[in-house]
Motif scaffolding. Structure first.
Motif, mmCIF file in Angstrom:
data_model
loop_
_atom_site.group_PDB
_atom_site.id
_atom_site.type_symbol
_atom_site.label_atom_id
_atom_site.label_comp_id
_atom_site.label_asym_id
_atom_site.label_seq_id
_atom_site.Cartn_x
_atom_site.Cartn_y
_atom_site.Cartn_z
ATOM 1 N N ALA A 54 0.798 -1.222 0.000
ATOM 2 C CA ALA A 54 0.000 0.000 0.000
ATOM 3 C C ALA A 54 0.832 1.274 0.000
ATOM 4 N N GLY A 55 2.164 1.146 -0.054
ATOM 5 C CA GLY A 55 3.009 2.335 -0.047
ATOM 6 C C GLY A 55 3.093 3.024 1.292
ATOM 7 N N LEU A 56 2.920 2.279 2.381
ATOM 8 C CA LEU A 56 2.934 2.861 3.722
ATOM 9 C C LEU A 56 4.240 2.604 4.462
ATOM 10 N N LEU A 57 5.157 1.881 3.833
ATOM 11 C CA LEU A 57 6.409 1.503 4.481
ATOM 12 C C LEU A 57 7.535 2.387 3.950
ATOM 13 N N ASP A 58 8.310 2.972 4.858
ATOM 14 C CA ASP A 58 9.397 3.870 4.481
ATOM 15 C C ASP A 58 10.754 3.189 4.426
ATOM 16 N N GLU A 59 10.972 2.204 5.278
ATOM 17 C CA GLU A 59 12.316 1.639 5.406
ATOM 18 C C GLU A 59 12.229 0.164 5.780
ATOM 19 N N GLU B 255 2.946 -5.473 -8.863
ATOM 20 C CA GLU B 255 3.689 -4.240 -9.118
ATOM 21 C C GLU B 255 5.118 -4.357 -8.575
ATOM 22 N N ARG B 256 6.081 -3.909 -9.394
ATOM 23 C CA ARG B 256 7.468 -3.888 -8.935
ATOM 24 C C ARG B 256 7.635 -2.821 -7.860
ATOM 25 N N ILE B 257 8.414 -3.121 -6.850
ATOM 26 C CA ILE B 257 8.684 -2.183 -5.761
ATOM 27 C C ILE B 257 10.184 -1.923 -5.728
ATOM 28 N N GLU B 258 10.580 -0.686 -5.997
ATOM 29 C CA GLU B 258 11.989 -0.329 -6.035
ATOM 30 C C GLU B 258 12.488 0.052 -4.644
ATOM 31 N N LEU B 259 13.698 -0.410 -4.334
ATOM 32 C CA LEU B 259 14.329 -0.129 -3.053
ATOM 33 C C LEU B 259 15.702 0.494 -3.293
ATOM 34 N N GLU B 260 16.090 1.368 -2.386
ATOM 35 C CA GLU B 260 17.431 1.945 -2.421
ATOM 36 C C GLU B 260 18.211 1.411 -1.223
ATOM 37 N N ARG B 261 19.270 0.669 -1.491
ATOM 38 C CA ARG B 261 20.076 0.145 -0.388
ATOM 39 C C ARG B 261 20.899 1.275 0.209
ATOM 40 N N THR B 262 20.795 1.460 1.531
ATOM 41 C CA THR B 262 21.475 2.565 2.190
ATOM 42 C C THR B 262 22.533 2.109 3.184
ATOM 43 N N ARG B 263 22.594 0.802 3.506
ATOM 44 C CA ARG B 263 23.627 0.339 4.439
ATOM 45 C C ARG B 263 23.823 -1.165 4.326
ATOM 46 N N ILE B 264 25.064 -1.572 4.483
ATOM 47 C CA ILE B 264 25.399 -2.995 4.639
ATOM 48 C C ILE B 264 26.375 -3.103 5.802
ATOM 49 N N LEU B 265 26.060 -3.950 6.772
ATOM 50 C CA LEU B 265 26.960 -4.282 7.869
ATOM 51 C C LEU B 265 26.961 -5.799 8.021
ATOM 52 N N ALA B 266 28.075 -6.338 8.477
ATOM 53 C CA ALA B 266 28.147 -7.797 8.612
ATOM 54 C C ALA B 266 28.873 -8.171 9.894
ATOM 55 N N SER B 267 28.438 -9.275 10.466
ATOM 56 C CA SER B 267 29.100 -9.881 11.611
ATOM 57 C C SER B 267 29.255 -11.371 11.301
ATOM 58 N N PRO B 268 29.903 -12.134 12.161
ATOM 59 C CA PRO B 268 29.976 -13.577 11.919
ATOM 60 C C PRO B 268 28.612 -14.265 11.956
ATOM 61 N N HIS B 269 27.592 -13.587 12.495
ATOM 62 C CA HIS B 269 26.306 -14.234 12.728
ATOM 63 C C HIS B 269 25.224 -13.850 11.734
ATOM 64 N N PHE C 275 17.234 -0.716 3.591
ATOM 65 C CA PHE C 275 16.708 -0.256 2.318
ATOM 66 C C PHE C 275 15.707 0.872 2.543
ATOM 67 N N HIS C 276 15.781 1.888 1.709
ATOM 68 C CA HIS C 276 14.770 2.934 1.648
ATOM 69 C C HIS C 276 13.776 2.568 0.556
ATOM 70 N N ASP D 240 8.219 7.605 -4.762
ATOM 71 C CA ASP D 240 7.350 7.842 -5.912
ATOM 72 C C ASP D 240 6.473 6.653 -6.266
ATOM 73 N N GLN D 241 6.605 5.553 -5.514
ATOM 74 C CA GLN D 241 5.741 4.410 -5.774
ATOM 75 C C GLN D 241 4.768 4.188 -4.623
ATOM 76 N N ASN D 242 4.637 5.147 -3.714
ATOM 77 C CA ASN D 242 3.722 5.003 -2.585
ATOM 78 C C ASN D 242 2.282 5.087 -3.070
ATOM 79 N N THR D 243 1.807 3.983 -3.576
ATOM 80 C CA THR D 243 0.454 3.868 -4.116
ATOM 81 C C THR D 243 -0.092 2.518 -3.743
ATOM 82 N N SER D 244 -1.391 2.430 -3.639
ATOM 83 C CA SER D 244 -2.009 1.157 -3.270
ATOM 84 C C SER D 244 -2.292 0.288 -4.475
ATOM 85 N N ALA D 245 -1.834 0.678 -5.679
ATOM 86 C CA ALA D 245 -2.080 -0.127 -6.872
ATOM 87 C C ALA D 245 -1.488 -1.505 -6.692
#
Length: 207
Positions: A139-144, A167-181, A187-188, A192-197
């Motif tokens: 529904a386009g209600l999620l920001d992150e 419908e395709r949902i585009e995401l912008e990756r804003t961080r990657i962190l890694a640990s042994p686990h 993702f942002h 511009d796709q915040n629509t309920s279509a």
């Protein structure tokens, strides 16, 4: 302004819980494997930092009735020390806990998010439960999306990303962190796709 954030751990094959979720097995059978990174935060500064970030940035929580039912006895409190809003079909009185209050909402995920933002004091509104996450995203209600990838193939259980429509949902990756686990990804969700279509019906009552 408050962001709506999904913070969840998922197996490499897409499961956020094991099969047969119940009061006896809140994460499903074998599902606790996904959260070993939280149990091992004392051995990883990366994991400890991420876990603390979630706690300090959360101002309110929206969760489904199923998540509430299987989790409340385990938590013996609210999952975070903030106001929590439970989506349900049935009207219930507020439940006051040690660190916060459960308010039961019958008006759907959009109404629950509206109420949560009103009391989050500018902090994040955290979504819990697969159904709620799927419907908010559709529904386009999620920001992150804060996604933890555990190095395991579960094979069965509760999938995180289902019922999203076509419908395709585009995401912008804003961080990657890694640990042994675990690998932490942030993702942002493109505004511009915040629509309920193509969105699924607003039922998020038991995720």
């Amino acid at each position: 302004m408050s962001k709506v954030v999904l913070n969840v751990t998922m197996s490499l094959d897409g499961f956020m819980a094991g099969p047969d979720i119940s009061v006896e097995h809140p994460m499903g059978r074998g599902g606790l494997r996904l959260h070993e990174w939280i149990l091992n935060t004392s051995t990883s500064d990366v994991d400890a930092t991420v876990a603390q970030e979630v706690t300090t940035s959360t101002g309110a929580v929206v969760l489904g009735r199923r998540t509430f039912d299987v989790g409340v006895d385990v938590w013996q409190d609210t999952p975070y020390p903030v106001p929590c809003f439970v989506l349900t079909h049935n009207t219930r009185n507020r439940r006051v806990m040690k660190s916060g209050t459960f308010t039961f909402v019958t008006g759907g995920v959009k109404e629950a998010l509206h109420q949560a933002k009103a009391v989050a004091d500018g902090k994040d509104v955290l979504l819990m439960g697969a159904d709620n996450a799927q419907q908010a995203l559709s529904a386009g209600l999620l920001d992150e999306i804060n996604l933890q990838i555990a190095p395991v193939l579960m094979g069965d259980g509760r999938r995180l990303f289902e019922h999203l429509g076509t419908e395709r949902i585009e995401l912008e990756r804003t961080r990657i962190l890694a640990s042994p686990h675990v690998t932490h990804l942030r993702f942002h969700v493109a505004l511009d796709q915040n629509t309920s279509a193509g969105a699924a019906p607003d039922q998020g009552l038991d995720g």
